[in-house]
Design a protein around this motif. Structure first.
Motif, mmCIF file in Angstrom:
data_model
loop_
_atom_site.group_PDB
_atom_site.id
_atom_site.type_symbol
_atom_site.label_atom_id
_atom_site.label_comp_id
_atom_site.label_asym_id
_atom_site.label_seq_id
_atom_site.Cartn_x
_atom_site.Cartn_y
_atom_site.Cartn_z
ATOM 1 N N GLY A 44 15.678 -52.052 -30.741
ATOM 2 C CA GLY A 44 16.767 -51.198 -30.284
ATOM 3 C C GLY A 44 16.351 -49.802 -29.884
ATOM 4 O O GLY A 44 17.141 -48.865 -29.965
ATOM 5 N N ASP A 66 28.621 -54.354 -25.719
ATOM 6 C CA ASP A 66 27.670 -55.411 -25.374
ATOM 7 C C ASP A 66 27.498 -56.435 -26.491
ATOM 8 O O ASP A 66 27.228 -57.604 -26.248
ATOM 9 N N ARG A 67 27.637 -55.971 -27.734
ATOM 10 C CA ARG A 67 27.373 -56.831 -28.898
ATOM 11 C C ARG A 67 28.486 -56.590 -29.909
ATOM 12 O O ARG A 67 28.341 -55.796 -30.830
ATOM 13 N N ALA A 73 18.489 -47.595 -27.566
ATOM 14 C CA ALA A 73 19.750 -47.084 -28.091
ATOM 15 C C ALA A 73 19.560 -45.921 -29.051
ATOM 16 O O ALA A 73 20.518 -45.197 -29.330
ATOM 17 N N TYR A 80 23.999 -51.002 -36.324
ATOM 18 C CA TYR A 80 24.000 -50.288 -35.048
ATOM 19 C C TYR A 80 23.620 -48.836 -35.319
ATOM 20 O O TYR A 80 24.020 -48.264 -36.329
ATOM 21 N N LEU A 101 27.759 -45.140 -29.932
ATOM 22 C CA LEU A 101 27.805 -46.555 -30.305
ATOM 23 C C LEU A 101 28.624 -47.395 -29.327
ATOM 24 O O LEU A 101 28.444 -48.613 -29.262
ATOM 25 N N GLN A 106 26.914 -50.065 -27.132
ATOM 26 C CA GLN A 106 26.343 -51.150 -27.927
ATOM 27 C C GLN A 106 27.427 -52.085 -28.446
ATOM 28 O O GLN A 106 27.267 -53.306 -28.439
#
Length: 296
Positions: free
Chosen positions: A240, A117-118, A243, A37, A111, A114
């Motif tokens: 990504g 969501d994941r 992000a 991430y 972060l 994100q």
């Protein structure tokens, strides 16, 4: 953001290199993989930490919070809400707002969506990419004893010229000055590698563009990561990008609109010999150490 903050692992990956050398490409390749991430460039160690005066072991007092908020707004387009401002104010009042705490607050702040969501695996890692953080590796690696660094380098001629053309604030900067910045960063990385053996892996932009899978296998061995190689085939707009790019970073969206390719050839035949000579003369031994010859 998740109701209970996810603990931030202490083995991050830092990506650094001279601007316009492929740091964003490398970042996109990592975040395309499960378990990695990332976030937009923080400029924390290169700008924010100095601006708020926390380059040592001090803590930020309440009187320094306005300076911090301005720095976050200027460098990261980050506006704090009331809860966030209250948290930082409480920590400052308790004498607990260290530089590392501020940096990790920024990381968590970006972060959080994100991670919501994941949800991460137990072995997830976060990736911070600010190109010029390569100049501050002793500071960074001193704070994170398990951190690893991916350093990417590009031939100084296209790197310098691309920086001058792509960034409006560099269009009037002398080529020699930009070339000195290239050389200084590479020398700083060399010294950091000697100080922190085994914690910095360098790769060339040209080699990565020519053989993404091969270069990433080597990087994966360094990081101890098992890649899903199908994800190395970055399609335009993937990896990504949303992000890791701020709203104002239009050049990242333009660059991601095409396929992964070495763009050095686009600079051949259009540069004056005197400009090429100027850059290469300044880059000097640092250029040759990376196996680069004359750009023609």
């Amino acid at each position: 953001p998740p109701k209970t903050p996810v603990p931030l692992p202490q083995d991050p990956v830092f990506i650094g290199g001279y601007p316009r050398s492929g740091t964003t490409l490398l970042q996109r390749l990592l975040v395309a993989q499960p378990g990695f991430y990332s976030l937009p460039e923080t400029h924390y160690f290169s700008v924010i930490e100095k601006r708020i005066g926390l380059q040592g072991g001090e803590t930020l007092p309440p009187a320094g919070l306005d300076s911090l908020r301005r720095a976050l707004r200027d460098k990261m387009e980050l506006e704090l809400d009331a809860l966030e401002a209250g948290l930082l104010s409480r920590l400052a009042g308790e004498g607990a707002l260290t530089s590392k705490a501020i940096f990790e607050f920024i990381v968590r702040r970006h972060l959080a969506p994100q991670l919501a969501d994941r949800p991460p695996s137990p072995t997830w890692r976060w990736v911070e990419k600010t190109p010029t953080h390569a100049n501050f590796l002793p500071r960074i690696l001193g704070l994170y004893a398990r951190a690893q660094v991916l350093h990417i380098v590009r031939h100084p001629v296209p790197a310098v010229v691309s920086r001058r053309w792509k960034f409006p604030y560099n269009r009037e900067t002398p080529l020699a000055q930009l070339a000195w910045a290239w050389r200084r960063l590479e020398e700083n990385v060399r010294r950091s590698r000697e100080q922190f053996p085994g914690r910095i892996h360098s790769l060339r932009y040209e080699d990565l563009a020519a053989d993404v899978a091969g270069q990433m296998r080597v990087a994966g061995a360094f990081l101890g990561a098992a890649w899903d190689e199908k994800r190395f085939d970055l399609r335009p707009g993937t990896g990504g990008l949303a992000a890791i790019a701020l709203p104002s970073e239009e050049w990242k969206r333009r660059d991601a609109a095409g396929k992964v390719a070495d763009t050095n050839d686009s600079y051949r035949g259009i540069l004056a010999d005197a400009d090429i000579h100027c850059i290469e003369e300044v880059a000097g031994e640092a250029m040759r150490r990376h196996g680069y010859g004359h750009f023609s």
